[in-house]
Write a protein that holds these residues in place. Structure first.
Motif, PDB file in Angstrom:
ATOM      1  N   VAL A 268       0.330   6.740  60.918  1.00 50.52           N
ATOM      2  CA  VAL A 268      -0.927   6.249  60.330  1.00 50.52           C
ATOM      3  C   VAL A 268      -2.128   6.777  61.105  1.00 50.52           C
ATOM      4  O   VAL A 268      -1.990   7.212  62.260  1.00 50.52           O
ATOM      5  CB  VAL A 268      -0.958   4.697  60.325  1.00 50.52           C
ATOM      6  CG1 VAL A 268       0.166   4.130  59.454  1.00 50.52           C
ATOM      7  CG2 VAL A 268      -0.890   4.144  61.747  1.00 50.52           C
TER       8      VAL A 268
ATOM      9  N   HIS B 223      -8.697   5.036  58.730  1.00 50.91           N
ATOM     10  CA  HIS B 223      -9.561   5.461  57.614  1.00 50.91           C
ATOM     11  C   HIS B 223     -10.989   4.970  57.856  1.00 50.91           C
ATOM     12  O   HIS B 223     -11.965   5.698  57.612  1.00 50.91           O
ATOM     13  CB  HIS B 223      -9.007   4.861  56.308  1.00 50.91           C
ATOM     14  CG  HIS B 223      -9.956   4.900  55.148  1.00 50.91           C
ATOM     15  ND1 HIS B 223     -10.345   6.086  54.564  1.00 50.91           N
ATOM     16  CD2 HIS B 223     -10.630   3.916  54.494  1.00 50.91           C
ATOM     17  CE1 HIS B 223     -11.191   5.824  53.569  1.00 50.91           C
ATOM     18  NE2 HIS B 223     -11.392   4.514  53.509  1.00 50.91           N
TER      19      HIS B 223
ATOM     20  N   SER C  51      -2.321   1.728  52.279  1.00 47.11           N
ATOM     21  CA  SER C  51      -3.181   1.471  53.449  1.00 47.11           C
ATOM     22  C   SER C  51      -3.355  -0.033  53.578  1.00 47.11           C
ATOM     23  O   SER C  51      -3.001  -0.798  52.662  1.00 47.11           O
ATOM     24  CB  SER C  51      -4.513   2.209  53.288  1.00 47.11           C
ATOM     25  OG  SER C  51      -5.467   1.452  52.644  1.00 47.11           O
TER      26      SER C  51
ATOM     27  N   CYS D  73      -4.296  -3.162  51.062  1.00 43.80           N
ATOM     28  CA  CYS D  73      -5.576  -2.559  50.630  1.00 43.80           C
ATOM     29  C   CYS D  73      -6.052  -3.060  49.270  1.00 43.80           C
ATOM     30  O   CYS D  73      -7.238  -2.986  48.956  1.00 43.80           O
ATOM     31  CB  CYS D  73      -5.445  -1.037  50.607  1.00 43.80           C
ATOM     32  SG  CYS D  73      -4.169  -0.402  49.502  1.00 43.80           S
TER      33      CYS D  73
ATOM     34  N   TYR E  20      -6.029   1.077  58.351  1.00 39.57           N
ATOM     35  CA  TYR E  20      -5.020   2.114  58.611  1.00 39.57           C
ATOM     36  C   TYR E  20      -4.588   2.719  57.280  1.00 39.57           C
ATOM     37  O   TYR E  20      -4.334   1.988  56.314  1.00 39.57           O
ATOM     38  CB  TYR E  20      -3.797   1.507  59.309  1.00 39.57           C
ATOM     39  CG  TYR E  20      -4.044   1.011  60.726  1.00 39.57           C
ATOM     40  CD1 TYR E  20      -4.472  -0.290  60.959  1.00 39.57           C
ATOM     41  CD2 TYR E  20      -3.859   1.842  61.823  1.00 39.57           C
ATOM     42  CE1 TYR E  20      -4.703  -0.752  62.247  1.00 39.57           C
ATOM     43  CE2 TYR E  20      -4.091   1.389  63.125  1.00 39.57           C
ATOM     44  CZ  TYR E  20      -4.516   0.090  63.326  1.00 39.57           C
ATOM     45  OH  TYR E  20      -4.746  -0.355  64.613  1.00 39.57           O
ATOM     46  N   ASN E  21      -4.521   4.036  57.251  1.00 40.16           N
ATOM     47  CA  ASN E  21      -4.044   4.725  56.057  1.00 40.16           C
ATOM     48  C   ASN E  21      -2.811   5.539  56.436  1.00 40.16           C
ATOM     49  O   ASN E  21      -2.729   6.048  57.577  1.00 40.16           O
ATOM     50  CB  ASN E  21      -5.131   5.652  55.483  1.00 40.16           C
ATOM     51  CG  ASN E  21      -4.774   6.206  54.114  1.00 40.16           C
ATOM     52  OD1 ASN E  21      -3.983   5.626  53.382  1.00 40.16           O
ATOM     53  ND2 ASN E  21      -5.359   7.340  53.770  1.00 40.16           N
TER      54      ASN E  21
END
Ligand code: 6CS
Ligand code: FE
Length: 304
Positions: A130, A133, A168, A248, A270-271
């Motif tokens: 990860v 983002h 995410s 997300c 976190y993506n």
């Protein structure tokens, strides 16, 4: 524009009904799912509700140093002038609403994004390496902190940042008590399972208005009502160091702060490294780096 097919049409000229999610909620499988720090019971709760909360995940005294940095930021007039610092709407004293890109500003906050305990859970949920983002601190100062309308972060990150799929999540770390009266983070359990297309074209540089008060990408009341009747509303309580992990696409928002106590939360988004941003699906220019990291998608490695 995007060559990729837009699987999540939104910001439309007319209403399109909500539809069921087709991305996994927990993306790891087999040993990767089994061997992570979250138990099967916790994974199933996350799949069912779209969030997990942990009271006192970090020690209170660990938070004191972060809180001290917050106070320093409030006194930093230069920081208040930077584009990544969003002030509360309205005239009068310039209260800070959010500071974006906090992991780029502060080494302490940057290290926190790579805390082994956090990273292991996030990798288990997203099923891959990860990267960050977006990061921000939402201050919500006493008496002056305005609210955040109901919304799905993914609806914005897909439309305005070109995030392809629902892979995410946000880690919200409570820096000051989230009580009943100071506008705690509220979430709609189960809402992550439906994508709610929103009506209304996205103006260029929409973020300059939306981060103060979101007008575009706000779901309709009929859809919100259905999601709330199905899942109710929850406001995870907790003192400094408590943690909420939310998917997300989980619908969330918060009220204005009418109390004297600030409600400051830290958010790390976190993506998955396999979900890198494309061009914004709304067709506008990409948003600034402090809102959507396009420069560095290298996998985060744990650091104590
Ligand atoms: O536009 C965004 O990325 C921000 N807007 C909201 C209301 N939540 C997510 C994010 O901070
Ligand atoms: Fe949000």
């Amino acid at each position: 524009m995007n060559d990729a097919q837009d699987l999540f049409p939104t910001r439309l000229e007319r209403k399109l009904g909500m539809f069921e999610r087709f991305d996994p909620v927990v993306h790891s499988e087999g040993a990767q799912r089994r061997d992570g720090p979250l138990s099967e019971e916790q994974l199933r709760e996350y799949e069912r509700k779209g969030f997990l909360s942990f009271e006192d995940f970090f020690d209170k005294d660990e938070m004191d140093a972060f809180l001290q940095e917050l106070t320093d930021y409030e006194e930093d007039e230069d920081l208040k002038l930077s584009e990544g610092t969003i002030l509360e709407p309205g005239l009068g004293r310039q209260e800070i609403r959010s500071i974006f890109g906090i992991h780029d500003i502060s080494e302490r906050f940057s290290r926190l994004t790579r805390d082994p305990r956090l990273l292991a859970m996030v990798q288990q949920l997203l099923g891959s390496d990860v990267y960050i983002h977006q990061s921000r601190i939402n201050y919500k100062p006493g008496f002056k902190g305005k609210g955040f309308d109901w919304h799905s972060d993914f609806e914005t990150w897909h439309s305005e940042d070109g995030m392809p799929r629902m892979r995410s999540l946000s880690c919200s770390i409570i820096l000051t008590e989230n009580g009943e009266f100071n506008g705690p983070l509220m979430l709609v359990p189960g809402s992550h399972n439906y994508f709610v297309p929103c009506v209304g074209r996205t103006p260029e540089d929409n973020y300059k208005a939306s981060l103060k008060s979101q007008e575009v990408g706000v779901p309709d009341y009929v859809s919100l009502r259905q999601l709330m009747l199905d899942g109710d509303i929850e406001a995870p309580r907790g003192g400094p160091g408590s943690l909420v992990l939310f998917e997300c696409n989980t619908m969330h928002g918060s009220n204005i702060n009418m109390s004297c106590w600030p409600r400051s939360n830290l958010f790390f988004v976190y993506n998955s490294v396999e979900n890198g941003l494309l061009n914004p699906f709304c067709g506008n220019r990409p948003r600034p780096e402090f809102l959507a990291n396009r420069k560095d998608w290298s996998p985060l490695t744990p650091v104590r």
